[in-house]
Design a protein around this motif. Structure first.
Motif, PDB file in Angstrom:
ATOM      1  N   SER A  26       0.825  -1.213   0.000  1.00 53.92           N
ATOM      2  CA  SER A  26       0.000   0.000   0.000  1.00 53.92           C
ATOM      3  C   SER A  26       0.857   1.259   0.000  1.00 53.92           C
ATOM      4  O   SER A  26       0.365   2.344  -0.322  1.00 53.92           O
ATOM      5  CB  SER A  26      -0.939   0.011   1.211  1.00 53.92           C
ATOM      6  N   MET A  27       2.136   1.125   0.356  1.00 51.73           N
ATOM      7  CA  MET A  27       3.037   2.273   0.290  1.00 51.73           C
ATOM      8  C   MET A  27       3.304   2.712  -1.144  1.00 51.73           C
ATOM      9  O   MET A  27       3.675   3.859  -1.402  1.00 51.73           O
ATOM     10  CB  MET A  27       4.381   1.935   0.963  1.00 51.73           C
ATOM     11  N   VAL A  28       3.131   1.768  -2.096  1.00 49.87           N
ATOM     12  CA  VAL A  28       3.448   2.085  -3.494  1.00 49.87           C
ATOM     13  C   VAL A  28       2.230   2.024  -4.398  1.00 49.87           C
ATOM     14  O   VAL A  28       2.345   2.226  -5.603  1.00 49.87           O
ATOM     15  CB  VAL A  28       4.530   1.123  -4.036  1.00 49.87           C
ATOM     16  N   ASN A  29       1.033   1.778  -3.833  1.00 43.70           N
ATOM     17  CA  ASN A  29      -0.111   1.478  -4.685  1.00 43.70           C
ATOM     18  C   ASN A  29      -0.539   2.649  -5.560  1.00 43.70           C
ATOM     19  O   ASN A  29      -1.076   2.454  -6.647  1.00 43.70           O
ATOM     20  CB  ASN A  29      -1.302   0.997  -3.835  1.00 43.70           C
ATOM     21  N   GLY A 182       6.437  11.655  -7.010  1.00 43.25           N
ATOM     22  CA  GLY A 182       5.801  10.458  -6.474  1.00 43.25           C
ATOM     23  C   GLY A 182       6.800   9.413  -6.027  1.00 43.25           C
ATOM     24  O   GLY A 182       6.610   8.756  -4.995  1.00 43.25           O
ATOM     25  N   THR A 183       7.902   9.260  -6.781  1.00 39.60           N
ATOM     26  CA  THR A 183       8.931   8.281  -6.429  1.00 39.60           C
ATOM     27  C   THR A 183       9.579   8.620  -5.098  1.00 39.60           C
ATOM     28  O   THR A 183       9.802   7.747  -4.246  1.00 39.60           O
ATOM     29  CB  THR A 183      10.003   8.213  -7.528  1.00 39.60           C
ATOM     30  N   LEU A 184       9.879   9.896  -4.888  1.00 39.51           N
ATOM     31  CA  LEU A 184      10.461  10.312  -3.608  1.00 39.51           C
ATOM     32  C   LEU A 184       9.489  10.083  -2.458  1.00 39.51           C
ATOM     33  O   LEU A 184       9.896   9.676  -1.360  1.00 39.51           O
ATOM     34  CB  LEU A 184      10.854  11.797  -3.684  1.00 39.51           C
ATOM     35  N   THR A 185       8.216  10.337  -2.707  1.00 44.55           N
ATOM     36  CA  THR A 185       7.197  10.109  -1.688  1.00 44.55           C
ATOM     37  C   THR A 185       7.116   8.634  -1.310  1.00 44.55           C
ATOM     38  O   THR A 185       7.045   8.277  -0.129  1.00 44.55           O
ATOM     39  CB  THR A 185       5.824  10.589  -2.197  1.00 44.55           C
ATOM     40  N   LEU A 191      10.647   3.538   3.727  1.00 45.73           N
ATOM     41  CA  LEU A 191      11.583   3.610   4.850  1.00 45.73           C
ATOM     42  C   LEU A 191      10.837   3.662   6.181  1.00 45.73           C
ATOM     43  O   LEU A 191      11.189   2.971   7.139  1.00 45.73           O
ATOM     44  CB  LEU A 191      12.470   4.848   4.704  1.00 45.73           C
ATOM     45  N   TRP A 192       9.803   4.512   6.225  1.00 46.72           N
ATOM     46  CA  TRP A 192       9.015   4.604   7.456  1.00 46.72           C
ATOM     47  C   TRP A 192       8.334   3.276   7.763  1.00 46.72           C
ATOM     48  O   TRP A 192       8.261   2.872   8.930  1.00 46.72           O
ATOM     49  CB  TRP A 192       7.961   5.706   7.315  1.00 46.72           C
ATOM     50  N   TYR A 193       7.848   2.579   6.743  1.00 43.30           N
ATOM     51  CA  TYR A 193       7.113   1.339   6.966  1.00 43.30           C
ATOM     52  C   TYR A 193       8.013   0.264   7.571  1.00 43.30           C
ATOM     53  O   TYR A 193       7.621  -0.420   8.516  1.00 43.30           O
ATOM     54  CB  TYR A 193       6.506   0.844   5.659  1.00 43.30           C
ATOM     55  N   PHE A 194       9.220   0.111   7.024  1.00 38.93           N
ATOM     56  CA  PHE A 194      10.127  -0.889   7.574  1.00 38.93           C
ATOM     57  C   PHE A 194      10.479  -0.554   9.030  1.00 38.93           C
ATOM     58  O   PHE A 194      10.556  -1.443   9.884  1.00 38.93           O
ATOM     59  CB  PHE A 194      11.399  -0.979   6.731  1.00 38.93           C
ATOM     60  N   TYR A 195      10.660   0.732   9.299  1.00 41.35           N
ATOM     61  CA  TYR A 195      10.959   1.150  10.674  1.00 41.35           C
ATOM     62  C   TYR A 195       9.813   0.802  11.613  1.00 41.35           C
ATOM     63  O   TYR A 195      10.030   0.367  12.750  1.00 41.35           O
ATOM     64  CB  TYR A 195      11.232   2.657  10.682  1.00 41.35           C
ATOM     65  N   SER A 196       8.583   0.982  11.163  1.00 41.80           N
ATOM     66  CA  SER A 196       7.424   0.830  12.041  1.00 41.80           C
ATOM     67  C   SER A 196       6.895  -0.598  12.127  1.00 41.80           C
ATOM     68  O   SER A 196       6.138  -0.912  13.046  1.00 41.80           O
ATOM     69  CB  SER A 196       6.284   1.754  11.571  1.00 41.80           C
ATOM     70  N   GLN A 197       7.287  -1.482  11.200  1.00 39.51           N
ATOM     71  CA  GLN A 197       6.705  -2.820  11.161  1.00 39.51           C
ATOM     72  C   GLN A 197       7.661  -3.954  11.498  1.00 39.51           C
ATOM     73  O   GLN A 197       7.240  -5.099  11.633  1.00 39.51           O
ATOM     74  CB  GLN A 197       6.117  -3.081   9.764  1.00 39.51           C
ATOM     75  N   ILE A 198       8.943  -3.661  11.631  1.00 35.40           N
ATOM     76  CA  ILE A 198       9.894  -4.742  11.864  1.00 35.40           C
ATOM     77  C   ILE A 198       9.606  -5.467  13.173  1.00 35.40           C
ATOM     78  O   ILE A 198       9.823  -6.680  13.302  1.00 35.40           O
ATOM     79  CB  ILE A 198      11.347  -4.199  11.854  1.00 35.40           C
ATOM     80  N   ASP A 199       9.073  -4.751  14.174  1.00 36.79           N
ATOM     81  CA  ASP A 199       8.761  -5.412  15.446  1.00 36.79           C
ATOM     82  C   ASP A 199       7.647  -6.440  15.278  1.00 36.79           C
ATOM     83  O   ASP A 199       7.694  -7.527  15.860  1.00 36.79           O
ATOM     84  CB  ASP A 199       8.377  -4.380  16.507  1.00 36.79           C
TER      85      ASP A 199
END
Length: 258
Positions: A26-29, A182-185, A191-199
């Motif tokens: 969903s980060m790239v949809n 859009g690519t930068l977004t 990056l934020w998703y990996f930080y927030s979901q790795i746990d």
């Protein structure tokens, strides 16, 4: 909060496992094109149609990819229920095709009142359905179908009132500036998703669905005030600052900054 009292921790654990892959995709949809439309100084209907075409292609491809990868996720977490749950949740990507462009146009025009009405309608409908299903013993499926109903009701509402009555265009030359933004977004979101979901990945893999469910509910309750407030400020702030961008006095036409 009422649904949390009815469902079991394992139900939330399964949802947390399923949404790890769904959330990443969903980060790239929409390829950041919704925000690109909002912040563009000038944008023609033709360019919006090009963005629409790219959103159709990306979301359709993501659903196919999600469908194919769901058995691997199920195997990784050792839970055979995950495959069909992920495939069902993934329908939201097909619904998003009809949401991104109308929502971006509303934000660009600063029509927050109208958008808020549709969001309240959709969220209330989905919440009531989720609670009724949970009380009727549907378990994890009450969350799955509740979220799909929220997306569907919002898509129908916004398109009935503010339809983007143009066909998607599948020729993409000339939207380099929008695609670059859009690519930068998207990169920032990933990056934020990996930080927030790795746990959640670690807890789900090592401790199972029930423990992950209890952990996810605890995090959700603790974060609830911030999530509710931050979502509103992010939506309003991005659109307003985009409107102000490039003006001589720092304030866009018709924008009152308090």
């Amino acid at each position: 909060l009422l649904v949390m009292r009815v469902l079991q921790p394992e139900d939330y654990g399964i949802i947390a496992m399923a949404t790890i892959l769904v959330g990443l995709l969903s980060m790239v949809n929409e390829m950041g094109l919704g925000q690109a439309i909002v912040q563009a100084d000038e944008i023609s209907d033709y360019k919006i149609q090009q963005c629409y075409g790219l959103i159709v292609l990306v979301n359709s491809s993501i659903y196919i990819l999600l469908y194919l990868l769901s058995p691997l996720v199920s195997s990784f977490f050792n839970d055979e229920r995950l495959a069909v749950i992920i495939q069902t949740i993934g329908i939201q990507f097909l619904i998003q095709i009809f949401i991104v462009v109308p929502s971006a146009i509303l934000d660009r025009s600063l029509h927050f009142k109208e958008r808020s009405i549709y969001e309240v309608l959709a969220t209330t409908t989905g919440a009531i359905l989720t609670l009724l299903m949970a009380m009727s013993g549907f378990g994890v499926w009450s969350i799955v179908f509740g979220n799909l109903i929220i997306a569907a009701v919002y898509a129908i509402s916004i398109n009935l009132k503010f339809p983007f009555a143009h066909k998607p265009i599948f020729r993409f030359s000339g939207i380099d500036d929008l695609a670059r933004f859009g690519t930068l977004t998207v990169f920032n979101r990933i990056l934020w998703y990996f930080y927030s979901q790795i746990d959640s990945v670690v807890v789900g893999r090592l401790l199972g669905a029930a423990t992950l469910g209890a952990y996810s509910v605890g995090v959700q309750i603790a974060s609830l005030p911030l999530i509710k407030v931050a979502g509103i400020f992010n939506q309003l702030g991005f659109a307003v600052f985009s409107k102000m961008k490039g003006t001589s006095n720092g304030i866009g036409d018709g924008v009152i900054v308090v």
